[in-house]
Design a protein around this motif. Structure first.
Motif, PDB file in Angstrom:
ATOM      1  N   ASP A 221       0.859  -1.178   0.000  1.00  0.00           N
ATOM      2  CA  ASP A 221       0.000   0.000   0.000  1.00  0.00           C
ATOM      3  C   ASP A 221       0.895   1.227   0.000  1.00  0.00           C
ATOM      4  O   ASP A 221       2.083   1.163   0.336  1.00  0.00           O
ATOM      5  N   TRP A 222       0.332   2.373  -0.357  1.00  0.00           N
ATOM      6  CA  TRP A 222       1.164   3.566  -0.544  1.00  0.00           C
ATOM      7  C   TRP A 222       1.812   4.027   0.755  1.00  0.00           C
ATOM      8  O   TRP A 222       2.943   4.508   0.761  1.00  0.00           O
ATOM      9  N   ARG A 223       1.140   3.858   1.914  1.00  0.00           N
ATOM     10  CA  ARG A 223       1.690   4.385   3.165  1.00  0.00           C
ATOM     11  C   ARG A 223       2.972   3.676   3.595  1.00  0.00           C
ATOM     12  O   ARG A 223       3.995   4.337   3.814  1.00  0.00           O
ATOM     13  N   PRO A 224       2.982   2.333   3.745  1.00  0.00           N
ATOM     14  CA  PRO A 224       4.253   1.700   4.136  1.00  0.00           C
ATOM     15  C   PRO A 224       5.338   1.884   3.078  1.00  0.00           C
ATOM     16  O   PRO A 224       6.523   1.970   3.402  1.00  0.00           O
ATOM     17  N   PHE A 225       4.923   1.960   1.811  1.00  0.00           N
ATOM     18  CA  PHE A 225       5.907   2.148   0.748  1.00  0.00           C
ATOM     19  C   PHE A 225       6.602   3.500   0.875  1.00  0.00           C
ATOM     20  O   PHE A 225       7.830   3.591   0.835  1.00  0.00           O
ATOM     21  N   LEU A 226       5.800   4.573   1.063  1.00  0.00           N
ATOM     22  CA  LEU A 226       6.381   5.911   1.154  1.00  0.00           C
ATOM     23  C   LEU A 226       7.122   6.127   2.474  1.00  0.00           C
ATOM     24  O   LEU A 226       8.220   6.689   2.499  1.00  0.00           O
ATOM     25  N   VAL A 227       6.540   5.663   3.576  1.00  0.00           N
ATOM     26  CA  VAL A 227       7.134   5.926   4.888  1.00  0.00           C
ATOM     27  C   VAL A 227       8.416   5.114   5.076  1.00  0.00           C
ATOM     28  O   VAL A 227       9.442   5.650   5.522  1.00  0.00           O
ATOM     29  N   THR A 228       8.391   3.841   4.725  1.00  0.00           N
ATOM     30  CA  THR A 228       9.549   2.972   4.965  1.00  0.00           C
ATOM     31  C   THR A 228      10.546   3.041   3.816  1.00  0.00           C
ATOM     32  O   THR A 228      11.662   3.529   3.970  1.00  0.00           O
ATOM     33  N   TRP A 229      10.148   2.566   2.668  1.00  0.00           N
ATOM     34  CA  TRP A 229      11.058   2.485   1.524  1.00  0.00           C
ATOM     35  C   TRP A 229      11.431   3.871   1.016  1.00  0.00           C
ATOM     36  O   TRP A 229      12.605   4.191   0.839  1.00  0.00           O
ATOM     37  N   GLY A 230      10.416   4.703   0.812  1.00  0.00           N
ATOM     38  CA  GLY A 230      10.687   6.059   0.330  1.00  0.00           C
ATOM     39  C   GLY A 230      11.441   6.889   1.351  1.00  0.00           C
ATOM     40  O   GLY A 230      12.342   7.654   1.005  1.00  0.00           O
ATOM     41  N   GLY A 231      11.081   6.740   2.633  1.00  0.00           N
ATOM     42  CA  GLY A 231      11.734   7.528   3.675  1.00  0.00           C
ATOM     43  C   GLY A 231      13.210   7.208   3.809  1.00  0.00           C
ATOM     44  O   GLY A 231      14.045   8.107   3.941  1.00  0.00           O
ATOM     45  N   MET A 232      13.569   5.918   3.760  1.00  0.00           N
ATOM     46  CA  MET A 232      14.972   5.541   3.887  1.00  0.00           C
ATOM     47  C   MET A 232      15.784   6.008   2.682  1.00  0.00           C
ATOM     48  O   MET A 232      16.904   6.514   2.822  1.00  0.00           O
ATOM     49  N   ASN A 233      15.219   5.857   1.493  1.00  0.00           N
ATOM     50  CA  ASN A 233      15.920   6.330   0.300  1.00  0.00           C
ATOM     51  C   ASN A 233      16.075   7.845   0.304  1.00  0.00           C
ATOM     52  O   ASN A 233      17.117   8.374  -0.114  1.00  0.00           O
ATOM     53  N   LEU A 234      15.056   8.554   0.793  1.00  0.00           N
ATOM     54  CA  LEU A 234      15.145  10.006   0.889  1.00  0.00           C
ATOM     55  C   LEU A 234      16.233  10.420   1.868  1.00  0.00           C
ATOM     56  O   LEU A 234      16.980  11.378   1.616  1.00  0.00           O
ATOM     57  N   LEU A 235      16.343   9.698   2.986  1.00  0.00           N
ATOM     58  CA  LEU A 235      17.384   9.994   3.965  1.00  0.00           C
ATOM     59  C   LEU A 235      18.771   9.845   3.349  1.00  0.00           C
ATOM     60  O   LEU A 235      19.638  10.722   3.498  1.00  0.00           O
ATOM     61  N   TYR A 236      18.977   8.752   2.627  1.00  0.00           N
ATOM     62  CA  TYR A 236      20.288   8.501   2.024  1.00  0.00           C
ATOM     63  C   TYR A 236      20.617   9.515   0.930  1.00  0.00           C
ATOM     64  O   TYR A 236      21.737  10.028   0.865  1.00  0.00           O
ATOM     65  N   ILE A 237      19.641   9.821   0.079  1.00  0.00           N
ATOM     66  CA  ILE A 237      19.934  10.720  -1.032  1.00  0.00           C
ATOM     67  C   ILE A 237      20.113  12.151  -0.546  1.00  0.00           C
ATOM     68  O   ILE A 237      20.985  12.876  -1.018  1.00  0.00           O
ATOM     69  N   SER A 238      19.322  12.586   0.437  1.00  0.00           N
ATOM     70  CA  SER A 238      19.441  13.967   0.927  1.00  0.00           C
ATOM     71  C   SER A 238      20.747  14.158   1.695  1.00  0.00           C
ATOM     72  O   SER A 238      21.421  15.190   1.551  1.00  0.00           O
ATOM     73  N   THR A 239      21.141  13.161   2.490  1.00  0.00           N
ATOM     74  CA  THR A 239      22.399  13.263   3.232  1.00  0.00           C
ATOM     75  C   THR A 239      23.590  13.268   2.285  1.00  0.00           C
ATOM     76  O   THR A 239      24.530  14.056   2.445  1.00  0.00           O
TER      77      THR A 239
END
Length: 203
Positions: free
Chosen positions: A149-167
């Motif tokens: 579902d969109w929520r676990p996908f964005l919060v978990t998968w998207g959130g971790m990738n966003l953390l890595y790319i932004s850092t």
């Protein structure tokens, strides 16, 4: 004033956090299937974080292991490389830098230049690896994550990738500015030295 590199606290925290997490992540992948959810080593060493991640991204779970997906292990090898670069940066700073506050060190000269170069390369490796990890799913039609579902996908998968790319982008921006500042100062110094003196010596 001579050029010098001054550390940034977010980068120091990131480097110190990423190294043990990367080793943990690499061991999880190398020890599959024994590290997978429900297997003998999972509850003792890899529960919670990897159970959630494997349920969101199946390349980390049994499906990815059975399909013998080589991408995730190749990514893991790059992870170890980037984590090693993080530790080299920290080692240079602690070994040769001058502490100017509780969370800041300053280092100049050739050693400072090496610290900046290592940090820049580490940031580029992290950014490239994360972009490849993201695009792998996009170009495969979200083969391993499309079940979410969109929520676990964005919060978990998207959130971790966003953390890595932004850092990693922050690291690239920071170290690139240090490199540009150093080159600008060197250029200005050379320009001043090449200008003829306005006054002739008396004689």
């Amino acid at each position: 004033m001579a050029w010098a590199h001054t550390t940034r606290l977010p980068i120091l925290i990131w480097c110190l956090w990423a190294f043990p997490f990367t080793i943990w992540d690499t061991l999880y992948l190398l020890l599959r299937p024994h590290s997978l959810p429900g297997q003998k080593w999972h509850d003792s060493y890899f529960s919670h974080v990897f159970a959630i991640w494997a349920s969101v991204d199946h390349i980390y779970g049994e499906e990815g292991w059975r399909n013998k997906s080589g991408f995730v292990l190749a990514q893991s090898a790059i992870n170890v490389t980037e984590a090693t670069l993080y530790m080299v940066y920290i080692w240079i700073i602690l070994r040769s830098g001058s502490q100017i506050s509780a969370s800041k060190w300053r280092i100049g000269g050739r050693t400072g230049a090496w610290a900046v170069l290592v940090g820049e390369v580490a940031g580029c490796v992290t950014a490239t690896k994360t972009a490849m990890y993201f695009m792998r799913e996009c170009f495969s039609g979200f083969k391993y994550t499309g079940h979410n579902d969109w929520r676990p996908f964005l919060v978990t998968w998207g959130g971790m990738n966003l953390l890595y790319i932004s850092t990693s982008m922050y690291m690239i921006w920071t170290f690139s500015n240090d490199i540009l500042n150093g080159l600008e100062r060197a250029s200005m110094a050379n320009s001043r030295e090449s200008q003829p003196s306005k006054y002739k010596k008396g004689g």
